[in-house]
Design a protein around this motif. Sequence first.
Motif, PDB file in Angstrom:
ATOM      1  N   CYS A  34       0.842  -1.209   0.000  1.00 63.45           N
ATOM      2  CA  CYS A  34       0.000   0.000   0.000  1.00 63.45           C
ATOM      3  C   CYS A  34       0.870   1.249   0.000  1.00 63.45           C
ATOM      4  O   CYS A  34       1.787   1.381   0.807  1.00 63.45           O
ATOM      5  N   ASN A  35       0.581   2.200  -0.917  1.00 61.85           N
ATOM      6  CA  ASN A  35       1.356   3.437  -1.003  1.00 61.85           C
ATOM      7  C   ASN A  35       1.098   4.380   0.165  1.00 61.85           C
ATOM      8  O   ASN A  35       1.903   5.257   0.442  1.00 61.85           O
ATOM      9  N   TYR A  36      -0.021   4.197   0.864  1.00 63.55           N
ATOM     10  CA  TYR A  36      -0.395   5.133   1.929  1.00 63.55           C
ATOM     11  C   TYR A  36      -0.016   4.611   3.315  1.00 63.55           C
ATOM     12  O   TYR A  36       0.374   5.366   4.187  1.00 63.55           O
ATOM     13  N   TYR A  37      -0.144   3.296   3.505  1.00 63.30           N
ATOM     14  CA  TYR A  37       0.033   2.724   4.839  1.00 63.30           C
ATOM     15  C   TYR A  37       1.263   1.830   4.936  1.00 63.30           C
ATOM     16  O   TYR A  37       1.772   1.572   6.009  1.00 63.30           O
ATOM     17  N   GLY A  38       1.746   1.345   3.764  1.00 68.05           N
ATOM     18  CA  GLY A  38       2.904   0.464   3.743  1.00 68.05           C
ATOM     19  C   GLY A  38       2.579  -0.985   4.049  1.00 68.05           C
ATOM     20  O   GLY A  38       3.472  -1.790   4.280  1.00 68.05           O
ATOM     21  N   LYS A  39       1.300  -1.340   4.057  1.00 70.67           N
ATOM     22  CA  LYS A  39       0.890  -2.707   4.371  1.00 70.67           C
ATOM     23  C   LYS A  39       1.231  -3.642   3.215  1.00 70.67           C
ATOM     24  O   LYS A  39       0.987  -3.320   2.059  1.00 70.67           O
ATOM     25  N   VAL A  40       1.775  -4.801   3.540  1.00 66.39           N
ATOM     26  CA  VAL A  40       2.086  -5.823   2.538  1.00 66.39           C
ATOM     27  C   VAL A  40       0.909  -6.790   2.456  1.00 66.39           C
ATOM     28  O   VAL A  40       0.433  -7.274   3.481  1.00 66.39           O
ATOM     29  N   MET A  41       0.437  -7.065   1.234  1.00 68.65           N
ATOM     30  CA  MET A  41      -0.756  -7.896   1.056  1.00 68.65           C
ATOM     31  C   MET A  41      -0.520  -8.958   0.001  1.00 68.65           C
ATOM     32  O   MET A  41       0.225  -8.750  -0.944  1.00 68.65           O
ATOM     33  N   LYS A  42      -1.183 -10.087   0.166  1.00 63.65           N
ATOM     34  CA  LYS A  42      -1.261 -11.124  -0.852  1.00 63.65           C
ATOM     35  C   LYS A  42      -2.590 -10.964  -1.584  1.00 63.65           C
ATOM     36  O   LYS A  42      -3.536 -10.411  -1.059  1.00 63.65           O
ATOM     37  N   GLY A  43      -2.656 -11.476  -2.813  1.00 65.97           N
ATOM     38  CA  GLY A  43      -3.920 -11.464  -3.541  1.00 65.97           C
ATOM     39  C   GLY A  43      -3.958 -10.484  -4.686  1.00 65.97           C
ATOM     40  O   GLY A  43      -5.036 -10.221  -5.229  1.00 65.97           O
TER      41      GLY A  43
END
Length: 295
Positions: A34-43
């Motif tokens: 995520c560009n705003y929060y930096g969260k890494v996600m799968k999918g």
Amino acid sequence: MVNDNDPSRTSHRSDPGWKHCHPMDESNLNSTICNYYGKVMKGGVTRAKEHFMAKKGNAAACTKTPKNVREELWKLYKEKADNSSVNPKYNASNANHESEDEVEISIASNDKGRNSGGRKGPMDMFCRNPTAAIEKRKKEKLRQANIKEACDKNLKVSVHQYIAPFWYQAGLSFNLVKLKSFQDMIDAIGAYGPNLLAPSYHEIRVPLINKEVEYTKKLLQDHKLQWSKHGCSIMSDAWTNRKQRCLIKFLVSSLAGTMFVKSIDGSNFVKTGEKLFEMLNPLWRRLGKKMLFKL
């Protein structure tokens, strides 16, 4: 390295969700950041859009997504749903094609196969970041075992058989395997990939340990601020090891927590109250008199 200008790749990056996230690794579009929060996600980008939209279900809501971005993505989502309900052929035609996420995974797998067989280039410094790998492990939720994990089971056992002999030859305590720093090391090595050289004898005993000392000193800055503002307690604790040497530890406790300061070999003198005061007094003067004094 992967070519970002390759038409076959950019055609699968046309989804509006890519404006607000980016792949963790260009060879694997299934993992996004995520560009705003930096969260890494799968999918893939679909899961990322659910994150931005705060759509209940598979992804946690992003609290930092701008309002106009969220509204724009919801509008596109509803338009797609309306088209699907108004035009029954829409679903029938899409049923014969891979979803965007499936295409991303397929392309990532093919590109990975075309890479240079484990050789690394300058761009790998940006594509594979040990810190990002560690953060990814912290933030990922537990997933159900899938086919890939079942296939990797034998490989994992093989790797563990290289870790175990090191543990036994070094005579390490089994409890050390529970340390967070050990798992962080495993994640960092995995993120680097093949051909990682171990640190040299000189590196492990001079520059690397000096960096750890500097890092520890920075961590102690908050403790020292608490000492000057709210006071602290100086504590001592004696312990006898297997060789019958008496080691006396000195610690400082405050609202920020308890910190080890130093230790002294007390095997050659009697531990009386006067002797302990003689050892504690210089420490008390060095730290400052605005503190609670406790033996």
